[in-house]
Structure formats: C-alpha cells, structure tokens
Scaffold this motif. Sequence first.
Motif, short mmCIF file in Angstrom:
data_model
loop_
_atom_site.label_atom_id
_atom_site.label_comp_id
_atom_site.label_asym_id
_atom_site.label_seq_id
_atom_site.Cartn_x
_atom_site.Cartn_y
_atom_site.Cartn_z
N PHE A 156 -8.19 -2.99 -12.18
CA PHE A 156 -7.43 -3.81 -11.23
C PHE A 156 -6.03 -3.26 -11.00
O PHE A 156 -5.58 -3.12 -9.86
N GLN A 157 -5.33 -2.91 -12.08
CA GLN A 157 -3.96 -2.43 -11.94
C GLN A 157 -3.90 -1.11 -11.19
O GLN A 157 -3.03 -0.91 -10.33
N LEU A 158 -4.85 -0.22 -11.48
CA LEU A 158 -4.85 1.06 -10.77
C LEU A 158 -5.19 0.85 -9.30
O LEU A 158 -4.62 1.52 -8.42
N ILE A 216 -2.86 2.19 -6.34
CA ILE A 216 -3.36 3.08 -5.28
C ILE A 216 -3.04 2.50 -3.91
O ILE A 216 -2.58 3.21 -3.00
N LEU A 217 -3.28 1.21 -3.75
CA LEU A 217 -2.97 0.56 -2.47
C LEU A 217 -1.48 0.64 -2.15
O LEU A 217 -1.09 0.96 -1.01
N LYS A 218 -0.65 0.35 -3.14
CA LYS A 218 0.80 0.38 -2.91
C LYS A 218 1.28 1.78 -2.58
O LYS A 218 2.18 1.97 -1.74
N ASP A 243 2.36 5.42 4.15
CA ASP A 243 2.15 5.18 5.57
C ASP A 243 3.25 4.33 6.20
O ASP A 243 3.20 4.05 7.41
N GLY A 244 4.21 3.89 5.39
CA GLY A 244 5.32 3.11 5.93
C GLY A 244 4.92 1.75 6.43
O GLY A 244 5.48 1.24 7.41
N LEU A 245 3.95 1.11 5.76
CA LEU A 245 3.46 -0.19 6.19
C LEU A 245 4.20 -1.32 5.48
O LEU A 245 4.84 -1.11 4.46
N ALA A 246 4.08 -2.51 6.03
CA ALA A 246 4.63 -3.72 5.38
C ALA A 246 3.49 -4.71 5.23
O ALA A 246 3.04 -5.31 6.21
#
Length: 464
Positions: free
Chosen positions: A296-298, A302-304, A310-313
Amino acid sequence: MENNCITYWDKCCEILKDNLSASAYRTWFAPIVPLHYENKVLVVQVNSQYVVEYIEENFIDLLRKTLLRVFGEGIRLEYRVLIDSNSGAGSMIPSQGVSEATPAQYNGYMPVMPSERRMQMPQLESQLNPQYTFPSFVEGDCNRLARTAGVTIASNPGRNIFNPLFVYGGSGVGKTHLVNAIGNSIKHNYPDKRVLYVSANTFQVQYTDAVVSNKVNDFINFYQTIDVLIVDDIQYWADKKGTQNTFFFIFNHLHQTGKQLILTSDCAPVDLKGLEDRLITRFKWGLTAEILRPDFQLRKDILKNRIWRDGLAIPEEVVDYIAENVRNNVRDLEGVLASLLAYSTLTNTEINIELTEQVVSRLVKVSSADITIENITDAVCRHFNIPEKMLVASTRKREIAQARMVAMYLAKQMTNKSLMEIGRQLGNRNHATVLHAINTITNDMAGDAFLRRSVSQIENELHS
C-alpha cells in the motif's frame, strides 16, 4: 604457413585468450609448444596425457573452430606428449576432435580474432527507454534488494558480485523499468560502453533470421561485442533449443571476459520450464532478486511520484483510494491515473473521489469491503488448517510460526495498518517482531515455490 607454425599458433592463442577465462587459458593452453606443421597436420607438445584428455573433453569444440579459422580447411591436430625432458622422448596422440573424421565445415559459431572483433563494432543503438531511470523507480520493501544491486552494477558493470543479475517477478511489477534504469545509468557513467537491451522474443526472432540467412557467425560475433547485455523475459525461450544453445556461447564469452549480464523472467531460475540445466545453473551464478507486488505505501509513493512528475494536483483521498483498490502492479496504477486525467479533461470535470470511483470500477475489480486483519487471519487459518487461537498464541511450533508470519506479511501488504497495530491484533507482538516476520517471508518466498503459491492463493481468496 608450412614454416611459420609458431606465428600461426600465436594467432590461435589470441583467439583462445579472447574466448576463455584467464585461468583456463593459463592452465591448459599457455604451456603448449607448437612443433611443426606439414601436410595439413599441426603437431603441438604437451606435458602429459591428462592435458590431452582434459582439452579433448572440455575445449575441443573451441579449439577445432580456432584451428579452422587460422589454418583453414582440412586441418588435423596431433599432440606430442613429453615423456622424458632430458632426452626429448615423447609419444604421439592424434586428436579425436580435430581429424579427418570430423569435417572442418561448420555453420554455427566461429571465433574471430580480437582485432577483427574491434573492427566489426558499428555504432550501437542501446534500445533503452530513456524514461526508465533510477529517479523514476520508486523504492520500497518489495524491490529494495533488486534496486540496490542495480545501483551497484551501474557504478561498476561486469566487475561486481552481481553478475549475472537475475530479476524475476509478476507482470507489471517494474522489472523492465529497473533493468532499463541500470542500462541508462551505465550509459551515463560509461559513455563508451556498448549497452544493449533486448527482449527474449526479439533475440529469438534475430536468431531465427540468422539461421535462415546462414549468418549465425555474424549474429554471435555481434553479441560478443556487447559490454552490458540486458535480456528481458527469458521464459519465452522455453523449448527453443537452438536459441538456448547460441545464448549459452554468448553468455560464457561475456561472463568470462568480464562483461555484465542482466536477465529478467516471470519466475525464479529453479521454476523455469523448458530451459537447459546448464543455462539455469549459470543464471544463478550472480544474484537472483525478486520484485514483489507493491504494498500500500509503495503504491501511494508511486502515484505521488508520477503526480509530481506530471505537475498534477490530485487530492490525497483520491491517491489513497487508488492505492487501496489498484493492488496488482505498477502498470495498473499508472493506467488508472492516465485514465482519470483523460476523463477529467474530456468531461471538464474536477478530479474528486466520485470520478475516481467511476474510473477505477471500469478498469479493476473493486472489493465490496475493505480487507481487514480479521479477514486475513481467517483466510490464513483456513489455508493452513490452524485454529485462530493457535495463530495468536505464544507457541513457536514451526508451522504455526510460519502461518503467523504470513498473516503479518499479508496484513502489511493488504491493509494500511501500522506495524504496531498488526502486532497488537496478532498476539500483542511488538513492531520489531512484525518487521522481522515480513522480511522473513519476503526472503523465504524467493526460494520456496510452495510458500509463494500459498501466499498467492490466500491473496486471491481475499480479493475474490
């Protein structure tokens, strides 16, 4: 040539040095003395009959091809075994491997002179994916060993204890990303190194084309010029005898000359089916490292990492929801994120938890309820046929202790509970005990196929 057998034998020695380890050449070929060459018969002097027997048994294929390369068609070899160094008396032993009974023509691998090999080195396109780097490969418990070995290899390719590096794991866990990251790092650190990434399927197609066009020599000679060879998904060579035999020659040459080999597969060497034992043995010479499914933590990390790149919010609750429900591999995580961005852009909708639930439900199976530690302990007890009260008891009986460690491992993988909470619910163990259990199961699964299957079966039951 009749009067220059020493000169031509020296050329043979250049080839032998280039295709053998230093110790093998020094032991078996350096002491050989060329005596004369006449009527297509080369006579060399050796120190004992044992040397003859050992060379004929272990090196005759390479020696025959080398003599053909230097002396030409029809070459025969005779050994003169020195019996008395004072009188010079000796006995003659004809080679069984280089004689009229063994035709000189050969349509497979032919060794080349080292100088010729250097001349044959065109500019090489590495086929590496430049986006797969170490900074974009997020480290976690499930991949730390493989990543650490990769960083070491990148700093000193070929001259390390991880040669070959054999990385295995399920689809989408990051094997291809890691080996490309190693290759890209080596290219950055050593721009002159010849680094090549190739899928096993591509290698197979190339070999087949070489056979059809009668260019197997060129095919092998090309691969023997590589400094860092990365082959992805070698399980596809199952029952491909010709490909395996050819790769065996290439592997031996590269390894003996200090070149780096990196291989990936969907299973450990011991579980590979349809591959020759001599190849599997060599795959285990260096380091075998498994990459497990991300916990879960990984998955969150990875998502973050991708969101930041990608400079997303994206709201934290969205990240948590994706990480909780997209569990199988990294590809699924990135696919969901890309789909979520596309839906948001096309529908001009804000990325929120409602949109995320819709997107995720279309791409992966979402459990109707969160998996709890109680669910895990129930599944573990059923699988191992153990009463729940025994699982949390203080007994150290081996089968009970292993089942308890599996429960701790799965609790860490499938829930977001802390080590302290996991330990509390599994017999009031402390966090150090839980961490030890997780590491033990992770390491044991690398070499225990039965344990891996058990853990996988319990996971599938919990996801169903």
